[in-house]
Write an enzyme that holds these catalytic residues in place. Structure first.
Site, PDB file in Angstrom:
ATOM      1  N   ASP A 171       0.816  -1.206   0.000  1.00  0.00           N
ATOM      2  CA  ASP A 171       0.000   0.000   0.000  1.00  0.00           C
ATOM      3  C   ASP A 171       0.855   1.263   0.000  1.00  0.00           C
ATOM      4  OD1 ASP A 171      -2.667   1.346   0.450  1.00  0.00           O
ATOM      5  OD2 ASP A 171      -1.598   2.033   2.237  1.00  0.00           O
ATOM      6  N   GLU A 199       1.560  -0.116  -4.871  1.00  0.00           N
ATOM      7  CA  GLU A 199       0.715   1.025  -5.175  1.00  0.00           C
ATOM      8  C   GLU A 199       1.569   2.269  -4.958  1.00  0.00           C
ATOM      9  OE1 GLU A 199      -3.161   3.536  -3.645  1.00  0.00           O
ATOM     10  OE2 GLU A 199      -1.911   2.417  -2.260  1.00  0.00           O
ATOM     11  N   GLN A 213     -10.867   4.045  -5.994  1.00  0.00           N
ATOM     12  CA  GLN A 213     -11.538   4.879  -6.986  1.00  0.00           C
ATOM     13  C   GLN A 213     -13.053   4.802  -6.873  1.00  0.00           C
ATOM     14  OE1 GLN A 213      -9.806   6.998  -8.508  1.00  0.00           O
ATOM     15  NE2 GLN A 213      -7.759   6.158  -8.190  1.00  0.00           N
TER      16      GLN A 213
END
Length: 588
Positions: A242, A279, A375
């Site tokens: 992450d 990410e 998102q």
């Protein structure tokens, strides 16, 4: 057994077990405290620091049956009889990733109930199941990014034993498992690490709180040992890392490079691929470049740029960070070059951003998607594409997503156009923390210009309940949900059948767009191959008439009328909100 605790801060540490006197622990020259003790599975224990009256949980606890503020419980990793001895793993190249949140994937929201839905993923054509974070957090439900005990599996999901059963069940069905892990911050409640040692930099913060202290070797060890635990002890096939841009590392060897070295060594020992996916908001290919070339050697990284380009093309939304992606040419650039911002000016950031991806990098090293937890969930109402786009345009979205040159990812329920939202939900037991979270959420969206009335209260249990998937939707084979699910199955089968769609060379993908008429074309395949695959998407309001030359085979169409018409003969008319996939002879 010997319990070990790294704790340079306290002057005294004692081991506490119910019904027994506290056992003083011995400190060595490395500030590690030791105690020889017998603990059976399920036995509770904790550490008493200095003059504290209550025991703190073990930072390396594998199980927290009563929550993150309570004692830890011993867990025997070796008690599970693994049935995956023949599992040889999966390489990411050519694969399909499916992102799911355990708590909202099924009505029960447990790992065992998720097992009951794995055959759905197999039938769909999925290769990798990516779980949002499962580490222990305070409360009953949240996204998982507020974890405070990185080694423990949230008890509400079933704890570590259920996690072992889940991984075994995935492997039995040919599914690899990727676990989302958070090493850039800790949650706001139940983080006792600072009581033991300098795990955090209290003078340096990132978006979510104090920065993790990567200057401290023992903190690095804490992270690396955790990563190896998932890959080795829980048989996980990969990790999604992450927000690695929030990892502030000033050492000569970045923690991500060190992690990739450890993962590669373990992969060689286990004899199966191990995948690390970052990410990152940096648009920096250093993450995925080989270590011998100065890179970190990670397997892949997400490309938010490609999502943004597809989202704008499909929805027309251009607010905030979508502004730079307004021309359809943005989708051409991300399709053929990976990043849109590769040294170009980002109006959202107010500066130049990113670096170019070297053409020699295989395209599958970028993971792309039209929807994901961020998102969707970080929109004011947590709304998916489905309420806005309708069935025809959702079908075009599926074609764009699953014919990508990159590694496609689906967000749970996307495959049938789920009508359920996926909203931001929390369950902080502390009223003041819950209130602050809700108020902060509303203020954040107000700054972005969203209607505050759309923002649900994250602390309201109904926000969590309405985010659960409705499994009656895909069961309706004759309805819109069933038709979208069938389209996704056919697309994934076609991706496996046509080598052009998994060709990893950037130079073997070309794209073109007509921004005025909202038309997009992508060609996939090597120039010396007998055929290439052509993807045509008409996102405009008028029909698109094309003259075809040479042998052409219609592989898939989102409009049933085109399928019924058979192979196109010289002229193909593509109605609005329609996509087709063709096999075209080279030279035509």
């Amino acid at each position: 057994m010997t319990l070990e605790l790294w704790a340079p801060n306290p002057t005294r540490v004692a081991l506490r077990r119910p019904g027994r006197p506290d056992l003083p622990m011995q400190r060595d020259e490395r500030d590690r405290w030791h105690a020889d003790v017998e603990l059976a599975p399920g036995d509770e224990y904790g550490f008493v620091v200095d003059n504290d009256h209550r025991a703190l949980p073990d930072p390396r606890s594998l199980r927290q049956p009563l929550g993150v503020h309570e004692p830890s419980a011993a867990f025997d990793l070796g008690a599970h009889h693994w049935a995956d001895a023949d599992w040889t793993g999966r390489q990411l190249a050519g694969g399909i990733v499916y992102e799911l949140h355990v708590g909202t994937y099924t009505p029960a929201g447990t790992l065992d109930s998720a097992i009951e839905r794995l055959d759905h993923l197999v039938d769909l054509g999925i290769d990798f199941v990516e779980l949002l974070p499962v580490n222990a957090f305070n409360g009953t439900h949240n996204w998982g990014y507020d974890g405070v005990l990185w080694y423990a599996v949230h008890e509400g999901y079933g704890g570590p034993a259920a996690y072992q059963r889940f991984v075994d069940a995935c492997h039995a069905r040919g599914l690899a498992v990727i676990q989302d892990v958070v090493y850039n911050h800790l949650g706001p409640s139940g983080n006792y690490l600072p009581r033991f040692g300098p795990y955090l930099r209290t003078t340096e913060r990132n978006t979510w709180g104090d920065s993790v202290n990567l200057d401290e070797p023992e903190v690095r060890r804490y992270i690396l040992d955790n990563a190896m635990m998932w890959l080795r002890d829980f048989h996980v096939d990969g990790l999604r890392l992450d927000a690695v841009h929030a990892l502030r590392d000033r050492s000569e060897r970045h923690i991500l490079r060190e992690l990739s070295e450890h993962a590669d060594a373990l992969s060689a020992h286990l004899g199966r691929p191990l995948t690390l996916i970052a990410e990152s908001d940096l648009n920096d290919p250093t993450l995925i470049m080989p270590r011998e070339s100065g890179g970190y050697g990670l397997t892949a990284q997400w490309s938010d740029d490609h999502h943004h380009a597809m989202h704008v093309a499909l929805t027309g939304e251009t607010a905030g960070y979508y502004a730079d992606f307004a021309p359809l040419d943005a989708l051409v650039k991300t399709t053929t070059r990976g990043f849109f911002h590769d040294g170009t000016y980002s109006s959202f950031r107010g500066r130049d951003h990113g670096r170019q991806v070297d053409a020699a990098v295989p395209t599958w090293r970028l993971v792309t998607f039209t929807q994901d937890h961020d998102q969707v969930g970080n929109r004011a109402a947590g709304d998916r594409l489905s309420p806005e786009l309708g069935e025809a345009r959702l079908a075009v979205a599926a074609v764009l997503n699953l014919t990508t040159p990159f590694t496609p990812m689906l967000f749970m329920g996307e495959e049938w156009g789920a009508s359920t939202p996926w909203q931001f939900f929390t369950s902080h037991p502390e009223p003041e923390l819950g209130r602050a979270t809700a108020e902060g959420r509303i203020a954040e969206f107000a700054r972005m210009g969203w209607d505050e009335s759309l923002v649900p209260d994250p602390q309201d249990p109904e926000t969590f309940r309405r985010s659960k998937l409705d499994w009656s939707e895909p069961a309706d084979a004759g309805g819109a949900h069933g038709r979208l699910l069938d389209l996704h199955r056919r697309l994934l089968a076609l991706r496996r059948a046509r080598p052009e769609l998994t060709d990893p060379a950037f130079e073997h993908t070309t794209a073109w767009a007509d921004d005025a008429l909202d038309r997009f074309r992508m060609d996939r395949g090597a120039p010396d191959a007998p055929e290439r695959v052509v993807v045509l998407a008409n996102l405009g309001a008028t029909a698109w008439a094309l003259e075809l030359e040479g042998p052409v085979e219609l592989l898939l169409a989102t409009d049933p009328a085109l399928v019924a018409g058979g192979a196109p003969d010289r002229m193909l008319e593509l109605p609005p909100e329609t996509a087709v996939i063709l096999a075209v002879a080279h030279g035509s």
